[in-house]
Design an enzyme around this catalytic site. Structure first.
Site, PDB file in Angstrom:
ATOM      1  N   TRP A 130      -3.038  -2.390  -1.573  1.00  0.00           N
ATOM      2  CA  TRP A 130      -2.784  -3.743  -2.065  1.00  0.00           C
ATOM      3  C   TRP A 130      -3.355  -4.659  -0.991  1.00  0.00           C
ATOM      4  O   TRP A 130      -2.845  -4.709   0.125  1.00  0.00           O
ATOM      5  CB  TRP A 130      -1.289  -3.972  -2.248  1.00  0.00           C
ATOM      6  CG  TRP A 130      -0.950  -5.261  -2.919  1.00  0.00           C
ATOM      7  CD1 TRP A 130      -1.184  -5.600  -4.214  1.00  0.00           C
ATOM      8  CD2 TRP A 130      -0.310  -6.392  -2.338  1.00  0.00           C
ATOM      9  NE1 TRP A 130      -0.727  -6.853  -4.466  1.00  0.00           N
ATOM     10  CE2 TRP A 130      -0.191  -7.375  -3.347  1.00  0.00           C
ATOM     11  CE3 TRP A 130       0.172  -6.691  -1.059  1.00  0.00           C
ATOM     12  CZ2 TRP A 130       0.393  -8.613  -3.115  1.00  0.00           C
ATOM     13  CZ3 TRP A 130       0.749  -7.919  -0.841  1.00  0.00           C
ATOM     14  CH2 TRP A 130       0.861  -8.868  -1.864  1.00  0.00           C
ATOM     15  N   LYS A 175       9.593 -12.782 -16.553  1.00  0.00           N
ATOM     16  CA  LYS A 175       9.121 -11.539 -17.191  1.00  0.00           C
ATOM     17  C   LYS A 175       7.866 -11.837 -18.007  1.00  0.00           C
ATOM     18  O   LYS A 175       6.897 -11.097 -17.950  1.00  0.00           O
ATOM     19  CB  LYS A 175      10.186 -10.949 -18.133  1.00  0.00           C
ATOM     20  CG  LYS A 175      11.330 -10.212 -17.505  1.00  0.00           C
ATOM     21  CD  LYS A 175      11.022  -8.871 -16.896  1.00  0.00           C
ATOM     22  CE  LYS A 175      10.549  -8.950 -15.494  1.00  0.00           C
ATOM     23  NZ  LYS A 175      11.440  -9.170 -14.405  1.00  0.00           N
ATOM     24  N   CYS A 208       0.853  -1.190   0.000  1.00  0.00           N
ATOM     25  CA  CYS A 208       0.000   0.000   0.000  1.00  0.00           C
ATOM     26  C   CYS A 208       0.890   1.241   0.000  1.00  0.00           C
ATOM     27  O   CYS A 208       2.040   1.179   0.420  1.00  0.00           O
ATOM     28  CB  CYS A 208      -0.913   0.143   1.210  1.00  0.00           C
ATOM     29  SG  CYS A 208      -1.960  -1.281   1.496  1.00  0.00           S
ATOM     30  N   GLU A 246       4.822 -12.649 -15.718  1.00  0.00           N
ATOM     31  CA  GLU A 246       4.389 -11.475 -14.949  1.00  0.00           C
ATOM     32  C   GLU A 246       3.504 -10.542 -15.766  1.00  0.00           C
ATOM     33  O   GLU A 246       2.497 -10.060 -15.268  1.00  0.00           O
ATOM     34  CB  GLU A 246       5.618 -10.653 -14.497  1.00  0.00           C
ATOM     35  CG  GLU A 246       6.305 -11.184 -13.271  1.00  0.00           C
ATOM     36  CD  GLU A 246       7.503 -10.322 -12.858  1.00  0.00           C
ATOM     37  OE1 GLU A 246       7.669 -10.094 -11.662  1.00  0.00           O
ATOM     38  OE2 GLU A 246       8.282  -9.888 -13.746  1.00  0.00           O
ATOM     39  N   GLU A 255      14.748 -15.734 -15.508  1.00  0.00           N
ATOM     40  CA  GLU A 255      14.301 -14.343 -15.500  1.00  0.00           C
ATOM     41  C   GLU A 255      13.447 -14.039 -16.737  1.00  0.00           C
ATOM     42  O   GLU A 255      12.437 -13.346 -16.652  1.00  0.00           O
ATOM     43  CB  GLU A 255      15.523 -13.411 -15.411  1.00  0.00           C
ATOM     44  CG  GLU A 255      15.236 -11.930 -15.477  1.00  0.00           C
ATOM     45  CD  GLU A 255      14.253 -11.396 -14.437  1.00  0.00           C
ATOM     46  OE1 GLU A 255      13.914 -12.104 -13.493  1.00  0.00           O
ATOM     47  OE2 GLU A 255      13.797 -10.256 -14.615  1.00  0.00           O
ATOM     48  N   ARG A 310       2.716   0.631  -5.671  1.00  0.00           N
ATOM     49  CA  ARG A 310       2.688  -0.088  -4.394  1.00  0.00           C
ATOM     50  C   ARG A 310       1.390  -0.853  -4.186  1.00  0.00           C
ATOM     51  O   ARG A 310       1.229  -1.553  -3.196  1.00  0.00           O
ATOM     52  CB  ARG A 310       2.890   0.893  -3.234  1.00  0.00           C
ATOM     53  CG  ARG A 310       4.211   1.629  -3.273  1.00  0.00           C
ATOM     54  CD  ARG A 310       4.350   2.527  -2.072  1.00  0.00           C
ATOM     55  NE  ARG A 310       4.353   1.786  -0.835  1.00  0.00           N
ATOM     56  CZ  ARG A 310       5.419   1.206  -0.303  1.00  0.00           C
ATOM     57  NH1 ARG A 310       6.564   1.289  -0.921  1.00  0.00           N
ATOM     58  NH2 ARG A 310       5.327   0.558   0.837  1.00  0.00           N
ATOM     59  N   LYS A 340       4.930  -3.802  -6.807  1.00  0.00           N
ATOM     60  CA  LYS A 340       6.342  -3.496  -6.995  1.00  0.00           C
ATOM     61  C   LYS A 340       7.164  -3.830  -5.767  1.00  0.00           C
ATOM     62  O   LYS A 340       8.284  -4.302  -5.857  1.00  0.00           O
ATOM     63  CB  LYS A 340       6.469  -2.000  -7.311  1.00  0.00           C
ATOM     64  CG  LYS A 340       7.856  -1.542  -7.619  1.00  0.00           C
ATOM     65  CD  LYS A 340       8.281  -2.020  -8.976  1.00  0.00           C
ATOM     66  CE  LYS A 340       9.721  -1.751  -9.287  1.00  0.00           C
ATOM     67  NZ  LYS A 340      10.207  -2.690 -10.319  1.00  0.00           N
ATOM     68  N   HIS A 383      14.722 -34.697 -18.770  1.00  0.00           N
ATOM     69  CA  HIS A 383      14.191 -35.326 -17.558  1.00  0.00           C
ATOM     70  C   HIS A 383      12.761 -34.895 -17.266  1.00  0.00           C
ATOM     71  O   HIS A 383      12.328 -34.936 -16.118  1.00  0.00           O
ATOM     72  CB  HIS A 383      15.099 -35.024 -16.363  1.00  0.00           C
ATOM     73  CG  HIS A 383      16.478 -35.583 -16.519  1.00  0.00           C
ATOM     74  ND1 HIS A 383      16.726 -36.934 -16.572  1.00  0.00           N
ATOM     75  CD2 HIS A 383      17.681 -34.980 -16.685  1.00  0.00           C
ATOM     76  CE1 HIS A 383      18.032 -37.136 -16.739  1.00  0.00           C
ATOM     77  NE2 HIS A 383      18.632 -35.955 -16.820  1.00  0.00           N
ATOM     78  N   ASN A 409      -0.260   1.413   6.065  1.00  0.00           N
ATOM     79  CA  ASN A 409       0.448   0.437   5.234  1.00  0.00           C
ATOM     80  C   ASN A 409       1.108  -0.538   6.189  1.00  0.00           C
ATOM     81  O   ASN A 409       1.817  -0.116   7.103  1.00  0.00           O
ATOM     82  CB  ASN A 409       1.500   1.168   4.382  1.00  0.00           C
ATOM     83  CG  ASN A 409       2.489   0.226   3.731  1.00  0.00           C
ATOM     84  OD1 ASN A 409       2.146  -0.904   3.409  1.00  0.00           O
ATOM     85  ND2 ASN A 409       3.704   0.683   3.544  1.00  0.00           N
ATOM     86  N   GLY A 410       0.866  -1.849   5.993  1.00  0.00           N
ATOM     87  CA  GLY A 410       1.458  -2.852   6.876  1.00  0.00           C
ATOM     88  C   GLY A 410       0.407  -3.845   7.321  1.00  0.00           C
ATOM     89  O   GLY A 410      -0.669  -3.925   6.725  1.00  0.00           O
TER      90      GLY A 410
HETATM   91  C1  G6P Z   1       7.994  -8.173  -6.155  1.00  0.00           C
HETATM   92  C2  G6P Z   1       8.194  -7.512  -7.505  1.00  0.00           C
HETATM   93  C3  G6P Z   1       9.336  -8.207  -8.252  1.00  0.00           C
HETATM   94  C4  G6P Z   1      10.596  -8.199  -7.406  1.00  0.00           C
HETATM   95  C5  G6P Z   1      10.341  -8.831  -6.028  1.00  0.00           C
HETATM   96  C6  G6P Z   1      11.521  -8.628  -5.100  1.00  0.00           C
HETATM   97  O1  G6P Z   1       7.485  -9.452  -6.325  1.00  0.00           O
HETATM   98  O2  G6P Z   1       7.016  -7.583  -8.274  1.00  0.00           O
HETATM   99  O3  G6P Z   1       9.591  -7.518  -9.467  1.00  0.00           O
HETATM  100  O4  G6P Z   1      11.600  -8.900  -8.074  1.00  0.00           O
HETATM  101  O5  G6P Z   1       9.214  -8.207  -5.408  1.00  0.00           O
HETATM  102  O6  G6P Z   1      11.657  -7.256  -4.868  1.00  0.00           O
HETATM  103  P1  G6P Z   1      12.965  -6.543  -4.370  1.00  0.00           P
HETATM  104  O7  G6P Z   1      12.553  -5.114  -4.222  1.00  0.00           O
HETATM  105  O8  G6P Z   1      13.319  -7.147  -3.041  1.00  0.00           O
HETATM  106  O9  G6P Z   1      14.013  -6.754  -5.374  1.00  0.00           O
END
Ligand code: G6P
Length: 609
Positions: free
Chosen positions: A74, A486, A2, A489, A482, A27, A604, A505, A98-99
């Protein structure tokens, strides 16, 4: 998760708060709300979904006042809905939070026993009721907030207004981020700096357990017991335009294209080419301490975890220290064997990921040195680390991480150079060679970005696929992971990254003419092996998108699509091969019409477990 924003001053609070919330939507965006205080009256407007919905509500039913708070949510406790949207109100007290309040059920029962009725399913609403409960008897707003916060257990950043206290706002922090901005006769509070950057650059960072009272044109920071704390603001040099889209259709695309600059900035002033070493100001570890390191843990989540996996290859190869890579949510609960000569390295672009922060605290409690690699200088993780290497990627707004990832790989290379030199496992000459390669990187990233049109065409061809497989060996395996992350996501297509040698395998059973397989096959010690795996895919009619370098082009004949990145040393190749995969995911997502910058269900910065 949030984002919260608060304002006390001379301007219309709603305008400032909405502007701030817009910059904090990364956020969370399940709902949004604002509250203003004016003439002994609190007005609240809330809406489910993105900020746009709240803006519509406000245009139909505007609110006024020079003192206001706002929130973008969120969802954690309670589904996304208007009822669960913040701010939450109880008897003249209004709160954004937030929290997570861990003992909220217990507190709710106590408050119910005292006659309080609750409207939402949230943990936040109990804060409003608790403050109201104390305020009823003492008529002391600040004192009531203090008493209420002493009762709650868990993490919070809060901003609170009281109907009977004109132009006064109280904010406090425990475990969730909160920064304060000072303007001319006005004050701002927010979860993150971009929310206030267009109004002020004078920022004060609050620590856990601190509370700030705004009123009468001033502000006062205390601890929860009311003891005064002296704080001085820092001047932030970020340009607000840096946080805007800058002409690109999406933040993600802008951030992909910012990589040459972000990498150059991360390298700036850190390479001492002549000496063959890296200079890392905030590392805070002497040669003796680095020589004493027996083992390294690299701990992270999500994309940062993929960077960590590449880091293992770099550190083991050049420093000859055993490296374990852990997912933070696993590390924190598995009683890891951290000893006095263990170096724990935390990777986090945001510096606020709850699991990574908890892993840091776990490692610290057990002893040894704790260093973080982070993109947000004053965030919680670097502040609690013994040493810090900042990536200088600038604010990353797109939820799918791109420039933060590649700059983490650069920072890991610099750290490898520093440790390798301190232990003499890496010669000055080899270190100088690596420095030379690093210096060429921004230009080679630019050249890689020129593949964009070709990648867009590939995206058109494969956008309808239901599943993707990404294969790589060695340090290209994390790049494959990765690339797959991507794609899932932002396009919501199922994708898996696999070590190419594991294909036989299990995943080979999935291959048919419907299955695109992205094969990372730059020329290196294992490229022949990867080529064999690629042939296995082709023999089963799978469609191959190969990513190779200038030297590997000749051996990638007969593939369906070929992407050729510039040649660079193997240590840095995951940076170059990741970039076409970022663009592939981006173009597929755009073609599918998904919300690229704010993909569904993701956020994020994940500040809850
Ligand atoms: C969230 C984001 C990802 C990120 C992960 C870790 O899931 O959506 O993009 O890789 O957090 O975040 P950090 O800020 O610790 O790299």
């Amino acid at each position: 998760m949030c984002g919260i924003v608060g304002y006390v001053g001379v301007q219309e609070a709603t305008t400032i708060v909405l502007d701030g919330l817009r910059r904090l939507e990364y956020r969370g965006y399940d709902s949004a709300g604002v509250a203003t205080q004016q003439n002994g009256c609190i007005e609240i407007r809330r809406a489910e979904g993105k900020l746009l919905n709240l803006e519509k509500v406000l245009s139909e039913r505007p609110v006024q006042g020079n003192c206001g708070i706002g929130h973008t949510r969120w969802a954690t406790h309670g589904r996304p809905s208007e009822t669960n949207a913040h701010p939450h109100y109880a008897g003249g007290i209004v709160v954004v939070h937030n929290g997570i309040i861990e003992n909220f059920l217990e507190l709710k029962e106590i408050l119910r026993g005292k006659g309080h009725n609750f409207n939402s399913e949230t943990d936040t609403e109990i804060i409003a009721h608790l403050v109201e409960d104390y305020y009823k008897t003492d008529k002391d707003f600040v004192g009531a907030v203090r008493k209420a916060l002493a009762k709650v257990r868990g993490a919070y950043a809060v901003a609170i207004l009281c109907e009977q206290e004109p132009a006064t706002m109280v904010a406090a922090k425990q475990g969730s981020p909160l920064v304060v901005g000072q303007g001319n006769g006005e004050h701002f509070v927010a979860s993150d700096i971009p929310a206030m950057l267009s109004h002020t650059r004078e920022i004060t960072f609050l620590e856990d357990g601190e509370m700030v009272v705004f009123g009468g044109g001033g502000m006062e920071v205390t601890d929860l017991a009311g003891n005064l704390i002296e704080k001085s603001p820092k001047t932030i040099t970020w340009d607000p335009i840096m946080a805007e889209k800058g002409g690109y259709k999406h933040f993600m695309l802008k951030e992909i294209y910012e990589q040459p600059r972000a990498i150059a900035d991360t390298l700036a002033g850190r390479l001492t080419e002549d000496e063959g070493d890296a200079y890392l100001e905030g590392l805070n570890l002497s040669d003796q301490q680095l020589q004493a390191v027996d083992n390294i843990f690299i701990v992270a989540c999500g994309t940062s975890w993929h960077a960590a996996l590449v880091g293992k290859f770099l550190l083991e190869k050049h420093c000859r220290i055993p490296v374990d890579v852990d997912i933070a949510s696993e590390f924190r609960y598995r009683d890891p064997i951290v000893q006095s000569n263990t170096l724990t390295l935390l990777l986090s672009q945001s510096g606020e990921t709850a699991d990574t922060l908890a892993a840091l605290r776990e490692a610290k409690a057990k002893g040894g040195q704790v260093v973080s690699i982070c993109n947000v200088v004053e965030s919680s993780i670097p502040r609690e680390s013994d040493g810090v290497i900042c990536t200088h990627a600038g604010p990353e707004i797109g939820v799918a991480s791109t420039k933060a990832f590649t700059t983490q790989l650069v920072a890991l290379t610099l750290l490898t150079m520093r440790i390798g030199r301190s232990r003499n496992s890496l010669s000055a000459e080899n270190c100088r060679d690596l420095a030379q390669e690093l210096l060429k990187l921004p230009r080679k990233v630019e050249a890689t970005l020129e593949l964009n049109d070709q990648i867009e065409a590939i995206a058109r061809e494969f956008m309808a696929a239901q599943d993707f497989l990404y294969l790589g060996r060695g340090n290209q395996y994390p790049a494959a992971l990765e690339g797959a992350l991507k794609l899932k996501e932002i396009s919501y297509i199922h994708a898996e990254g696999y070590p190419a040698g594991e294909l036989k395998h299990g995943p080979i059973a999935l291959i048919d003419e419907q299955m695109p397989v992205v094969v990372l096959v730059p020329e290196n010690a294992t490229s022949e092996k990867v080529l064999s795996n690629m042939k296995e895919v082709q023999a089963r009619a799978g469609k191959v998108i190969a990513v190779t370098d200038a030297n590997g082009e000749s051996f990638c004949d007969n593939v369906d699509s070929l992407l050729v990145v510039p040649k660079i040393t193997d240590d840095l190749m995951p940076i170059l091969t990741s970039i076409p995969l970022q663009l592939l995911a981006y173009h597929i997502a755009v073609l599918k019409g998904t919300d690229v910058d704010q993909p569904r269900n993701l956020a994020k910065s994940v500040t809850v477990e």
